[in-house]
Design a protein around this motif. Structure first.
Motif, PDB file in Angstrom:
ATOM      1  N   UNK A  43       0.837  -1.203   0.000  1.00 28.33           N
ATOM      2  CA  UNK A  43       0.000   0.000   0.000  1.00 28.33           C
ATOM      3  C   UNK A  43       0.869   1.248   0.000  1.00 28.33           C
ATOM      4  N   UNK A  44       0.691   2.153  -0.924  1.00 31.78           N
ATOM      5  CA  UNK A  44      -0.137   1.981  -2.119  1.00 31.78           C
ATOM      6  C   UNK A  44       0.517   1.084  -3.178  1.00 31.78           C
ATOM      7  N   UNK A  52      -6.910  -5.266  15.145  1.00 27.29           N
ATOM      8  CA  UNK A  52      -6.335  -4.259  16.039  1.00 27.29           C
ATOM      9  C   UNK A  52      -6.164  -2.900  15.362  1.00 27.29           C
ATOM     10  N   UNK A  53      -6.461  -2.848  14.062  1.00 25.39           N
ATOM     11  CA  UNK A  53      -6.141  -1.653  13.282  1.00 25.39           C
ATOM     12  C   UNK A  53      -7.366  -0.783  13.029  1.00 25.39           C
ATOM     13  N   UNK A  54      -7.141   0.530  13.089  1.00 25.20           N
ATOM     14  CA  UNK A  54      -8.181   1.500  12.831  1.00 25.20           C
ATOM     15  C   UNK A  54      -8.436   1.681  11.346  1.00 25.20           C
ATOM     16  N   UNK A  55      -9.309   2.650  10.993  1.00 22.59           N
ATOM     17  CA  UNK A  55      -9.778   2.770   9.606  1.00 22.59           C
ATOM     18  C   UNK A  55      -8.688   3.039   8.574  1.00 22.59           C
ATOM     19  N   UNK A  56      -7.659   3.805   8.921  1.00 16.29           N
ATOM     20  CA  UNK A  56      -6.618   4.124   7.946  1.00 16.29           C
ATOM     21  C   UNK A  56      -5.828   2.868   7.575  1.00 16.29           C
ATOM     22  N   UNK A  57      -5.403   2.125   8.579  1.00 17.28           N
ATOM     23  CA  UNK A  57      -4.621   0.919   8.311  1.00 17.28           C
ATOM     24  C   UNK A  57      -5.514  -0.192   7.771  1.00 17.28           C
ATOM     25  N   UNK A  58      -6.758  -0.254   8.219  1.00 16.66           N
ATOM     26  CA  UNK A  58      -7.706  -1.215   7.659  1.00 16.66           C
ATOM     27  C   UNK A  58      -7.852  -1.010   6.154  1.00 16.66           C
ATOM     28  N   UNK A 109      -5.951   1.252  16.404  1.00 19.66           N
ATOM     29  CA  UNK A 109      -4.968   2.249  16.017  1.00 19.66           C
ATOM     30  C   UNK A 109      -5.639   3.447  15.359  1.00 19.66           C
ATOM     31  N   UNK A 110      -4.932   4.577  15.368  1.00 16.15           N
ATOM     32  CA  UNK A 110      -5.365   5.705  14.546  1.00 16.15           C
ATOM     33  C   UNK A 110      -5.734   6.951  15.306  1.00 16.15           C
ATOM     34  N   UNK A 156      11.028   3.383  25.984  1.00 16.83           N
ATOM     35  CA  UNK A 156      12.289   3.240  25.256  1.00 16.83           C
ATOM     36  C   UNK A 156      12.141   3.442  23.756  1.00 16.83           C
ATOM     37  N   UNK A 157      10.911   3.290  23.256  1.00 13.84           N
ATOM     38  CA  UNK A 157      10.691   3.420  21.820  1.00 13.84           C
ATOM     39  C   UNK A 157       9.273   3.912  21.573  1.00 13.84           C
ATOM     40  N   UNK A 158       9.147   4.887  20.680  1.00 13.71           N
ATOM     41  CA  UNK A 158       7.839   5.370  20.242  1.00 13.71           C
ATOM     42  C   UNK A 158       7.495   4.696  18.919  1.00 13.71           C
ATOM     43  N   UNK A 159       6.224   4.331  18.752  1.00 13.66           N
ATOM     44  CA  UNK A 159       5.779   3.620  17.551  1.00 13.66           C
ATOM     45  C   UNK A 159       4.849   4.529  16.742  1.00 13.66           C
ATOM     46  N   UNK A 160       5.204   4.760  15.503  1.00 11.56           N
ATOM     47  CA  UNK A 160       4.436   5.638  14.615  1.00 11.56           C
ATOM     48  C   UNK A 160       3.861   4.794  13.483  1.00 11.56           C
ATOM     49  N   UNK A 161       2.534   4.788  13.339  1.00 11.50           N
ATOM     50  CA  UNK A 161       1.914   3.985  12.296  1.00 11.50           C
ATOM     51  C   UNK A 161       1.007   4.782  11.393  1.00 11.50           C
ATOM     52  N   UNK A 162      -0.196   5.043  11.862  1.00 10.29           N
ATOM     53  CA  UNK A 162      -1.211   5.718  11.064  1.00 10.29           C
ATOM     54  C   UNK A 162      -0.732   7.068  10.549  1.00 10.29           C
ATOM     55  N   UNK A 163      -0.012   7.814  11.379  1.00  3.60           N
ATOM     56  CA  UNK A 163       0.420   9.162  10.987  1.00  3.60           C
ATOM     57  C   UNK A 163       1.263   9.134   9.714  1.00  3.60           C
ATOM     58  N   UNK A 164       2.126   8.136   9.594  1.00  2.26           N
ATOM     59  CA  UNK A 164       2.972   8.054   8.403  1.00  2.26           C
ATOM     60  C   UNK A 164       2.157   7.694   7.166  1.00  2.26           C
ATOM     61  N   UNK A 165       1.224   6.771   7.327  1.00  2.68           N
ATOM     62  CA  UNK A 165       0.388   6.378   6.186  1.00  2.68           C
ATOM     63  C   UNK A 165      -0.420   7.568   5.688  1.00  2.68           C
ATOM     64  N   UNK A 166      -0.995   8.334   6.610  1.00  2.00           N
ATOM     65  CA  UNK A 166      -1.741   9.530   6.214  1.00  2.00           C
ATOM     66  C   UNK A 166      -0.833  10.521   5.495  1.00  2.00           C
TER      67      UNK A 166
END
Length: 258
Positions: free
Chosen positions: A28-29, A60-66, A184-185, A229-239
């Protein structure tokens, strides 16, 4: 001897206040855009990258990752494509720890033992499987140990202290601390409740803590410094990639890290 994922995370923390793990949905994309995004991430200081193998029901994933999962599947992505792409990325970016994130149906249908053997052979450092309770993951956990992969376990805000300790005892690498209830999201409020939750997480394990779900701004990452110790960035990057393209990822990552 190669350091374990946990050992390397702890070594990196000697030089950084907090590490960064990012996430993308393979296909994706497109795999070509994935390739460009991963290069931006690797060149700008990301420590770990979750490569999500698309699944039709990513619970476990919100609308953007879904939507990203559904679009990738509609575009024809297959597990074999994801494995081949991961092998290419691991060879191209040796300074990054790559992990597979997916749902257990994918692993089971492929063959748990074959999936884990192939993942280890290509250099994947661990797996994140949010719908597999550790009590039901005997074959998976044994396979991870056999092949030197870190099975990443989850803490959630509803986990009791006893449950956290029980889950952590089965994991390796780090613990994924879900920052809030739900999927998520949506943005997570960095408040006193989150601070107390992270204190409970820290008390339950000696493994590093990675915090995700709703983390997407420099202020969020700064608030986690000294608490995780670590931050996780998911939806923000996809958007961001959807709106501005792969070239916007590098500046975004640099800003997150301050």
């Amino acid at each position: 001897m190669t350091m374990t994922l946990q050992e390397d995370i702890q070594k990196r923390l000697e030089k950084k206040k907090i590490l960064l793990m990012t996430h993308l949905v393979l296909g994706y994309p497109s795999l070509e855009v994935n390739r460009q995004v991963i290069a931006q991430m690797a060149e700008n200081g990301v420590d770990c990258i979750e490569l999500q193998i698309p699944f039709s029901e990513p619970m476990a994933d919100g609308p953007v990752i879904l939507k990203a999962n559904q679009d990738a599947l509609a575009g024809g992505i297959r597990v074999a494509d994801c494995l081949a792409f991961a092998r290419e990325m691991i060879a191209a970016h040796p300074g990054v720890h790559f992990l597979f994130m997916t749902y257990y149906n994918i692993v089971f249908r492929y063959s748990t033992s074959a999936f884990l053997e192939e993942a280890a052979d290509m250099g994947i450092r661990g797996c994140i499987i949010p719908d597999l309770p550790p009590e039901e993951g005997g074959e998976y956990l044994e396979g991870c140990r056999e092949h030197g992969l870190a099975p990443i376990m989850f803490f959630t805000p509803t986990s009791t202290d006893d449950r956290m300790r029980e889950v952590a005892a089965r994991g390796e690498g780090f613990i994924y601390c879900v920052a809030r209830r739900g999927v998520t999201g949506a943005h997570t409020e960095m408040d006193a409740g989150l601070v107390r939750y992270l204190e409970r997480c820290r008390a339950a394990t000696d493994l590093p803590l990675a915090v995700g779900f709703g983390i997407g701004r420099r202020e969020d990452v700064a608030m986690l410094e000294g608490r995780a110790d670590m931050a996780v960035i998911g939806t923000a990057t996809i958007r961001l990639v959807d709106e501005k393209g792969p070239a916007a990822v590098g500046p975004f990552i640099r800003d997150l890290l301050g």
